[in-house]
Motif scaffolding. Structure first.
Motif, PDB file in Angstrom:
ATOM      1  N   UNK A  94     -21.952  -5.379  -0.332  1.00  0.00           N
ATOM      2  CA  UNK A  94     -21.314  -6.429  -1.129  1.00  0.00           C
ATOM      3  C   UNK A  94     -21.054  -7.689  -0.307  1.00  0.00           C
ATOM      4  N   UNK A  95     -21.792  -7.839   0.792  1.00  0.00           N
ATOM      5  CA  UNK A  95     -21.652  -9.027   1.610  1.00  0.00           C
ATOM      6  C   UNK A  95     -20.677  -8.821   2.747  1.00  0.00           C
ATOM      7  N   UNK A  96     -20.570  -9.830   3.577  1.00  0.00           N
ATOM      8  CA  UNK A  96     -19.754  -9.717   4.788  1.00  0.00           C
ATOM      9  C   UNK A  96     -18.352 -10.309   4.636  1.00  0.00           C
ATOM     10  N   UNK A  97     -17.994 -10.757   3.429  1.00  0.00           N
ATOM     11  CA  UNK A  97     -16.642 -11.255   3.183  1.00  0.00           C
ATOM     12  C   UNK A  97     -15.753 -10.071   2.824  1.00  0.00           C
ATOM     13  N   UNK A  98     -15.242  -9.394   3.859  1.00  0.00           N
ATOM     14  CA  UNK A  98     -14.495  -8.154   3.675  1.00  0.00           C
ATOM     15  C   UNK A  98     -13.005  -8.416   3.505  1.00  0.00           C
TER      16      UNK A  98
ATOM     17  N   UNK B 107     -19.057  -0.955 -15.633  1.00  0.00           N
ATOM     18  CA  UNK B 107     -20.435  -0.709 -15.222  1.00  0.00           C
ATOM     19  C   UNK B 107     -20.659  -1.202 -13.802  1.00  0.00           C
ATOM     20  N   UNK B 108     -21.521  -0.528 -13.078  1.00  0.00           N
ATOM     21  CA  UNK B 108     -21.847  -0.939 -11.714  1.00  0.00           C
ATOM     22  C   UNK B 108     -22.673  -2.227 -11.733  1.00  0.00           C
ATOM     23  N   UNK B 109     -22.414  -3.135 -10.789  1.00  0.00           N
ATOM     24  CA  UNK B 109     -23.327  -4.269 -10.622  1.00  0.00           C
ATOM     25  C   UNK B 109     -24.728  -3.752 -10.329  1.00  0.00           C
ATOM     26  N   UNK B 110     -25.728  -4.533 -10.727  1.00  0.00           N
ATOM     27  CA  UNK B 110     -27.115  -4.078 -10.604  1.00  0.00           C
ATOM     28  C   UNK B 110     -27.471  -3.707  -9.171  1.00  0.00           C
ATOM     29  N   UNK B 111     -27.012  -4.507  -8.200  1.00  0.00           N
ATOM     30  CA  UNK B 111     -27.356  -4.221  -6.802  1.00  0.00           C
ATOM     31  C   UNK B 111     -26.740  -2.911  -6.335  1.00  0.00           C
ATOM     32  N   UNK B 112     -25.503  -2.651  -6.730  1.00  0.00           N
ATOM     33  CA  UNK B 112     -24.834  -1.412  -6.339  1.00  0.00           C
ATOM     34  C   UNK B 112     -25.479  -0.218  -7.037  1.00  0.00           C
TER      35      UNK B 112
ATOM     36  N   UNK C  29     -18.961   4.594   0.595  1.00  0.00           N
ATOM     37  CA  UNK C  29     -17.670   3.928   0.669  1.00  0.00           C
ATOM     38  C   UNK C  29     -17.722   2.579  -0.027  1.00  0.00           C
ATOM     39  N   UNK C  30     -18.362   2.517  -1.181  1.00  0.00           N
ATOM     40  CA  UNK C  30     -18.558   1.225  -1.857  1.00  0.00           C
ATOM     41  C   UNK C  30     -17.345   0.861  -2.711  1.00  0.00           C
ATOM     42  N   UNK C  31     -17.091   1.642  -3.753  1.00  0.00           N
ATOM     43  CA  UNK C  31     -15.949   1.386  -4.634  1.00  0.00           C
ATOM     44  C   UNK C  31     -15.003   2.583  -4.588  1.00  0.00           C
ATOM     45  N   UNK C  32     -13.717   2.318  -4.661  1.00  0.00           N
ATOM     46  CA  UNK C  32     -12.709   3.365  -4.624  1.00  0.00           C
ATOM     47  C   UNK C  32     -12.180   3.720  -5.995  1.00  0.00           C
ATOM     48  N   UNK C  33     -10.939   4.164  -6.023  1.00  0.00           N
ATOM     49  CA  UNK C  33     -10.370   4.685  -7.268  1.00  0.00           C
ATOM     50  C   UNK C  33     -10.042   3.594  -8.274  1.00  0.00           C
TER      51      UNK C  33
ATOM     52  N   UNK D 177     -16.585   9.115  -6.021  1.00  0.00           N
ATOM     53  CA  UNK D 177     -17.958   8.614  -5.996  1.00  0.00           C
ATOM     54  C   UNK D 177     -18.071   7.258  -6.679  1.00  0.00           C
ATOM     55  N   UNK D 178     -18.814   6.347  -6.081  1.00  0.00           N
ATOM     56  CA  UNK D 178     -18.998   5.023  -6.665  1.00  0.00           C
ATOM     57  C   UNK D 178     -19.654   5.143  -8.035  1.00  0.00           C
ATOM     58  N   UNK D 179     -19.028   4.504  -9.019  1.00  0.00           N
ATOM     59  CA  UNK D 179     -19.503   4.554 -10.400  1.00  0.00           C
ATOM     60  C   UNK D 179     -18.677   5.441 -11.290  1.00  0.00           C
ATOM     61  N   UNK D 180     -17.803   6.238 -10.690  1.00  0.00           N
ATOM     62  CA  UNK D 180     -16.952   7.162 -11.445  1.00  0.00           C
ATOM     63  C   UNK D 180     -15.546   6.579 -11.569  1.00  0.00           C
ATOM     64  N   UNK D 181     -15.050   6.501 -12.782  1.00  0.00           N
ATOM     65  CA  UNK D 181     -13.684   6.042 -13.017  1.00  0.00           C
ATOM     66  C   UNK D 181     -12.730   7.179 -12.651  1.00  0.00           C
ATOM     67  N   UNK D 182     -11.869   6.933 -11.665  1.00  0.00           N
ATOM     68  CA  UNK D 182     -11.005   7.984 -11.148  1.00  0.00           C
ATOM     69  C   UNK D 182      -9.973   8.476 -12.136  1.00  0.00           C
ATOM     70  N   UNK D 183      -9.602   7.619 -13.109  1.00  0.00           N
ATOM     71  CA  UNK D 183      -8.587   8.003 -14.089  1.00  0.00           C
ATOM     72  C   UNK D 183      -9.183   8.715 -15.292  1.00  0.00           C
ATOM     73  N   UNK D 184     -10.340   8.231 -15.770  1.00  0.00           N
ATOM     74  CA  UNK D 184     -10.895   8.723 -17.041  1.00  0.00           C
ATOM     75  C   UNK D 184     -12.115   9.622 -16.876  1.00  0.00           C
ATOM     76  N   UNK D 185     -12.723   9.626 -15.690  1.00  0.00           N
ATOM     77  CA  UNK D 185     -13.962  10.362 -15.399  1.00  0.00           C
ATOM     78  C   UNK D 185     -15.173   9.776 -16.125  1.00  0.00           C
ATOM     79  N   UNK D 186     -15.036   8.576 -16.707  1.00  0.00           N
ATOM     80  CA  UNK D 186     -16.218   7.899 -17.250  1.00  0.00           C
ATOM     81  C   UNK D 186     -17.142   7.541 -16.089  1.00  0.00           C
TER      82      UNK D 186
END
Length: 214
Positions: free
Chosen positions: A86-90, A139-144, A130-134, A164-173
Motif C-alpha cells: 500500500x505504498x511507503x507512507x506508513x 471490498x478489497x482494493x483491486x491491487x490488494x 499483514x495487509x489489513x487488520x480487524x 486474514x485480509x479480506x475477512x470482516x472480523x466482526x461479521x465474517x463477511x
C-alpha cells in the motif's frame, strides 16, 4: 504465550482494550512489539526447519506487526522478503519498525502495489499476511485483491496476523479474494470471525497470543 479462544472481542471492543492498556502504561509501540514477538516465537517453534518468509504488509498497525516479525525472524537466521503493497507512507508505529529493519542482512524491503511474476510460488517457506487488520470491511482494493490471489497460490505455510485480509472480523463477511490462511494469530483475544463457521474457512487454525491486553 498462546491460549485457547476464551475471549472474543469485536473490533470496537479491541480498540477500547488497547486504549485501556495504553492508559495503564503500555505504549502502543510496545503492544506492536509484543504482538510481533509473540507471533514470531510461535512460528519459530512450529517451523524449526523453515528459513525464509515473505511478509506482505499494509501501511497500518497490522503491517507494523509484520515488520516486527521480519526483524525477529532475521535475528534467527531467516531470509525475509518484506513487501509494502500500500505504498511507503506508513503509520507512525509501522514506520518506526520499518526503520529498525534498515541495513539488516537477509532482509529485502520492496514497495509495490503487486507481487511480481518473478516471485515464484515455491520461493518461501512461510507467507505472512499483514495487509489489513480487524478494522477491515467492504471490498478489497483491486491491487490488494491481486496480491491475495498470488499469496493464495504460494506453497509455503500461510499465516495471517490477527485476521486474514479480506475477512470482516466482526461479521465474517469475506471478499472473493480473501487470503486463505493455514494459521491465524489472534492478538489478545479472538474476534467473532475466528469462531464463525464461514470465517474458519479462511482462518485455518487460530492461535490466540497474549500481548499484554486484558
Amino acid at each position: 504465550m498462546s491460549s485457547p479462544c476464551v475471549k472474543i472481542y469485536t473490533a470496537a471492543q479491541m480498540r477500547a482494550r488497547e486504549q485501556a492498556a495504553v492508559a495503564a502504561g503500555t505504549p502502543f509501540l510496545q503492544l506492536m512489539e509484543n504482538a510481533g514477538q509473540a507471533a514470531a516465537a510461535d512460528l519459530l517453534r512450529r517451523c524449526p526447519e523453515a528459513r525464509s518468509a515473505l511478509i506482505v504488509c499494509g501501511k497500518g498497525n497490522n503491517g507494523g506487526d509484520g515488520l516486527v516479525m521480519a526483524r525477529v525472524l532475521q535475528q534467527h537466521g531467516w531470509q525475509v522478503a518484506v513487501w509494502l503493497v500500500l505504498g511507503e507512507n506508513l503509520s507512525d508505529l509501522a514506520e518506526t519498525n520499518r526503520r529498525r529493519l534498515a541495513g539488516l542482512p537477509g532482509v529485502t524491503l520492496t514497495v509495490g502495489s503487486s507481487l511480481p511474476d518473478s516471485l515464484h510460488t515455491t520461493d518461501q517457506d512461510v507467507v505472512i499476511d499483514g495487509i489489513f487488520g480487524t478494522g477491515f470491511s467492504g471490498a478489497l482494493p483491486a491491487s490488494v485483491a491481486g496480491c491475495c490471489r498470488r499469496m493464495n497460490e504460494m506453497c509455503g505455510l500461510k499465516v495471517a496476523l490477527d485476521i486474514p485480509t479480506g475477512l470482516n472480523g466482526d461479521t465474517a463477511e469475506a471478499d472473493a479474494d480473501t487470503f486463505r490462511a493455514d494459521l491465524t494469530y489472534a492478538f489478545a483475544a479472538c474476534k467473532p470471525a475466528h469462531v464463525d463457521a464461514s470465517g474458519k474457512n479462511y482462518c485455518g487454525e487460530v492461535c490466540c497470543l497474549d500481548i499484554g491486553i486484558d
